[in-house]
Design an enzyme around this catalytic site. Structure first.
Site, PDB file in Angstrom:
ATOM      1  N   HIS A  76      38.835  37.887  32.463  1.00  0.00           N
ATOM      2  CA  HIS A  76      37.650  38.274  33.263  1.00  0.00           C
ATOM      3  C   HIS A  76      38.165  39.611  34.120  1.00  0.00           C
ATOM      4  CE1 HIS A  76      33.892  37.631  35.135  1.00  0.00           C
ATOM      5  NE2 HIS A  76      34.438  37.769  36.183  1.00  0.00           N
TER       6      HIS A  76
ATOM      7  N   ASP B 271      31.368  35.394  30.377  1.00  0.00           N
ATOM      8  CA  ASP B 271      31.335  36.387  29.986  1.00  0.00           C
ATOM      9  C   ASP B 271      30.754  36.374  28.506  1.00  0.00           C
ATOM     10  OD1 ASP B 271      32.219  37.936  32.062  1.00  0.00           O
ATOM     11  OD2 ASP B 271      34.176  37.178  31.692  1.00  0.00           O
TER      12      ASP B 271
END
Length: 190
Positions: free
Chosen positions: A84, A56
Site C-alpha cells: 500500500h 486498494d
C-alpha cells in the site's frame, strides 16, 4: 513508533496468542507492519499473518466498474500487487465481467490499455490522499475492506475467483521469500 507498536503486538501474540490465531494487520504500511508483527511472534506460522490490501482492491473495482458500465459485484479477479504505497500496481489483466444471462467478458478488453496503465493506476494510488483531504478519515472504506478481507479469508473465495491479500511470499512471481506482498489469492473453504 511503528516498530514499537508492531513489535509489542507481536510479542503479546507470541506470549498469549493461540498458534491457530489469524492476524490481519491494517495499519499502513500494512505489508511492512505484518512482517514486523510476525517477526516478533515466531512460533505462530507465517501463513497466519496477512496485511490489508483489500482497500486498494476495492478501490480498483470502484474505478473500473463504472468505466465498463458494470457494478462492482459484476467484476472479479482484479488484483493489487505490492505494498500500500505509491508503488502498488492495480492490475485488471485477469478481471472478468459476469452478468446474469451474458457471456463472461474480459474487463481489460472493455477499456483502453492506456487508461488501465495510467489513469487507473494513478487514481487507485492517490485515492487515500484524496479522501483524507476531503474528509480527514477513511473509516467507512477501510471498514468495508476489513470485512471483505475477513469474509474471504474465513469463508473462502468463489470458485475461479481471486482477491488481493498481502501474504508472506514463498518466492512466487519473483518476490523475495518472506517479504509480505499483495498477491492474487484464492482461499478454499475449510
Amino acid at each position: 513508533a511503528v516498530v514499537s507498536t508492531q513489535s509489542t503486538g507481536g510479542e503479546v501474540l507470541e506470549k498469549v496468542g493461540k498458534r491457530s490465531i489469524k492476524v490481519l494487520v491494517v495499519a499502513n504500511p500494512s505489508n511492512t507492519n505484518a512482517l514486523l508483527c510476525q517477526t516478533y511472534a515466531p512460533s505462530i506460522p507465517k501463513a497466519q499473518f496477512t496485511g490489508l490490501s483489500m482497500l486498494d482492491h476495492n478501490r480498483t473495482l470502484a474505478q473500473l466498474a463504472p468505466k465498463i458500465n458494470a457494478t462492482t459485484d459484476e467484476v472479479s479477479n482484479v488484483v493489487v500487487w505490492g505494498n500500500h504505497s505509491a508503488t502498488m500496481f492495480p492490475d485488471i489483466s485477469h478481471a472478468i465481467v459476469h452478468r446474469i444471462d451474458e457471456v463472461v467478458r474480459p474487463a481489460a478488453e472493455m477499456v483502453p490499455d492506456n487508461w488501465a496503465r495510467t489513469t487507473l493506476v494513478q487514481k487507485v494510488r492517490s485515492r487515500y490522499s484524496e479522501i483524507m483531504k476531503r474528509r480527514g478519515m477513511t473509516t467507512m472504506s477501510t471498514g468495508k475492506a476489513i470485512a471483505d478481507h475477513l469474509k474471504f479469508w474465513t469463508l473462502g473465495t468463489p470458485v475461479g475467483h481471486f482477491v488481493s491479500m498481502a501474504l508472506p511470499s514463498d518466492g512466487s512471481y519473483g518476490v523475495e521469500e518472506g517479504v509480505f506482498f499483495s498477491f492474487p489469492v484464492q482461499v478454499n473453504k475449510y
